[in-house]
Design an enzyme around this catalytic site. Structure first.
Site, PDB file in Angstrom:
ATOM      1  N   CYS A  14       0.871  -1.177   0.000  1.00 20.84           N
ATOM      2  CA  CYS A  14       0.000   0.000   0.000  1.00 20.84           C
ATOM      3  C   CYS A  14       0.913   1.234   0.000  1.00 20.84           C
ATOM      4  CB  CYS A  14      -0.851  -0.008   1.264  1.00 20.84           C
ATOM      5  SG  CYS A  14       0.173   0.020   2.749  1.00 20.84           S
ATOM      6  N   HIS A  43       5.289  -4.897   8.968  1.00 22.37           N
ATOM      7  CA  HIS A  43       5.267  -6.266   9.479  1.00 22.37           C
ATOM      8  C   HIS A  43       5.482  -7.269   8.357  1.00 22.37           C
ATOM      9  CE1 HIS A  43       2.941  -4.931  13.311  1.00 22.37           C
ATOM     10  NE2 HIS A  43       4.243  -4.898  13.481  1.00 22.37           N
ATOM     11  N   CYS A  98       2.436   6.026   8.794  1.00 20.72           N
ATOM     12  CA  CYS A  98       1.563   6.215   7.629  1.00 20.72           C
ATOM     13  C   CYS A  98       0.630   7.401   7.880  1.00 20.72           C
ATOM     14  CB  CYS A  98       0.737   4.951   7.385  1.00 20.72           C
ATOM     15  SG  CYS A  98      -0.458   5.189   6.052  1.00 20.72           S
ATOM     16  N   GLU A 128       0.106  -0.279  16.520  1.00 18.89           N
ATOM     17  CA  GLU A 128      -0.688   0.875  16.074  1.00 18.89           C
ATOM     18  C   GLU A 128      -1.654   1.340  17.169  1.00 18.89           C
ATOM     19  OE1 GLU A 128      -2.818   0.680  12.236  1.00 18.89           O
ATOM     20  OE2 GLU A 128      -4.309   1.962  13.179  1.00 18.89           O
ATOM     21  N   SER A 224       1.411  -9.621  10.749  1.00 19.36           N
ATOM     22  CA  SER A 224       0.792  -8.585   9.912  1.00 19.36           C
ATOM     23  C   SER A 224      -0.718  -8.677  10.046  1.00 19.36           C
ATOM     24  CB  SER A 224       1.221  -8.782   8.453  1.00 19.36           C
ATOM     25  OG  SER A 224       0.325  -8.114   7.592  1.00 19.36           O
ATOM     26  N   SER A 269       1.909  -5.270   3.366  1.00 22.94           N
ATOM     27  CA  SER A 269       3.338  -5.068   3.636  1.00 22.94           C
ATOM     28  C   SER A 269       4.222  -6.028   2.829  1.00 22.94           C
ATOM     29  CB  SER A 269       3.604  -5.256   5.137  1.00 22.94           C
ATOM     30  OG  SER A 269       2.952  -6.406   5.615  1.00 22.94           O
TER      31      SER A 269
HETATM   32  S1  SF4 Z   1       0.413   1.597   6.092  1.00 17.94           S
HETATM   33 FE1  SF4 Z   1      -1.359   0.738   7.134  1.00 17.94          FE
HETATM   34  S2  SF4 Z   1      -2.812   2.474   7.289  1.00 17.94           S
HETATM   35 FE2  SF4 Z   1      -1.273   3.054   5.802  1.00 17.94          FE
HETATM   36  S3  SF4 Z   1      -2.193   2.548   3.834  1.00 17.94           S
HETATM   37 FE3  SF4 Z   1      -0.914   0.783   4.504  1.00 17.94          FE
HETATM   38  S4  SF4 Z   1      -2.258  -0.610   5.595  1.00 17.94           S
HETATM   39 FE4  SF4 Z   1      -3.289   1.370   5.412  1.00 17.94          FE
END
Ligand code: SF4
Length: 314
Positions: A14, A43, A98, A128, A224, A269
């Site tokens: 992401c 993670h 993030c 988190e 994760s 991740s």
């Molecule tokens: S780091 Fe976590 S909160 Fe940010 S976009 Fe990726 S999964 Fe979503």
């Protein structure tokens, strides 16, 4: 039916993970090794091992970082107390939290200032939620299990809001919210979704392909949260079996017996190289046909942390 693979899209990295991993890579290039990183930057075992090989040193707490050294805070975010500890030890910090986690932190701060009771839906012990709760420890209570939701008490039921961890199961979170709303009908919803776009998009893709799959393989690490949720979502939505693996070599050949359709996806991740290795492995076992199941096209990207940007050669 020939043996085939359904490949979920979106899957893997992401925008927040991409930014956090690049932050450590660019910090190593810019300042040289070692670069300390508090907790796993994201993670994923492969990512952590690869960055360690390049000179990153992963620590659990800031007091393990030598005074004055450079430390990167992970994508999962940290509480203000961690920033204070780092300042006391004169550490140079780069915050790779993030931006979508930071958004939840800001919500916690804002509603605590307005003296709300904040019910934070999330998994106990996850970095988190520790970071988010640490923004307003006197106002936040963690709600993890159904039992927590049945027991939690608030000061004023007309002044309650729920927030959540970004990487939860969308469906299970709504179950928890309904449970809380039965007890606190005036409980407010977050100003915008806390479960992030990447988490929900990956779950939607799995929900779409799961009913057609005899087996779903999720590439991701056991710590994760969003990867573990993908296994659960696959099983809840019709996959006959689903497993979480870090590497293709972990596939047990017994899992493939009698299987015609394998669904493949990966957590937010996970670098796509690991998925490509799994596809190669599956091809060598007769699953050569691959069909991508696309449920969303993601175009989100985040700028690198400003502490790093200011030093980068343009
Ligand atoms: S780091 Fe976590 S909160 Fe940010 S976009 Fe990726 S999964 Fe979503």
């Amino acid at each position: 039916m020939p043996k085939r693979v359904l490949l979920a899209k979106p899957r893997g990295y992401c925008a927040g993970v991409d930014r956090a991993v690049e932050t450590v890579e660019r910090a190593l290039e810019q300042y040289g090794a070692p670069v300390y990183v508090r907790k796993e930057i994201v993670h994923n075992k492969y990512v952590v091992e690869t960055l360690s090989d390049r000179g990153a040193i992963f620590v659990n707490e800031t007091d393990e970082v030598p005074e004055g050294a450079l430390v990167v805070f992970s994508a999962h975010g940290v509480s203000p107390a961690v920033h204070e500890e780092a300042a006391q030890r004169s550490l140079r910090t780069i915050d790779a939290t993030c931006p979508l986690v930071t958004k939840v932190h800001k919500e916690a701060v804002r509603f605590a200032k307005e003296d709300y009771d904040i019910l934070l839906i999330g998994h106990e012990g996850h970095e988190e939620v520790e970071g988010t709760a640490g923004e307003a420890p006197d106002h936040v209570q963690l709600v993890d299990t159904a039992e927590d939701a049945a027991k939690v008490e608030v000061r004023d039921p007309s002044k309650v809001i729920w927030l959540s961890q970004t990487t939860l199961s969308v469906d299970e979170t709504m179950v928890r919210v309904r449970q809380l709303k039965e007890r606190f009908p005036e409980m407010q919803d977050p100003p915008s979704d806390d479960i992030c776009y990447a988490t929900s998009n990956r779950q939607t893709a799995v929900k779409t392909m799961a009913p057609s799959c005899d087996l779903v393989l999720v590439v991701g690490s056991k710590n994760s949260s969003n990867s573990v949720r993908l296994v659960e979502v696959a099983l809840q939505n019709g996959a006959k079996a689903a497993y979480l693996i870090d590497y293709a070599k972990e596939v047990d050949l017994a899992w493939l017996e009698g299987v015609e359709t394998v669904g493949v996806t990966s957590g937010a991740s996970v670098p796509d190289i690991l998925v490509m290795e799994l596809l190669k492995f599956l091809e060598s076992h007769g699953f050569g046909e691959v069909e991508e199941i696309t449920t969303a096209n993601e175009k989100i990207a985040f700028a690198l942390p400003r502490e790093l940007r200011k030093d980068l050669v343009r």
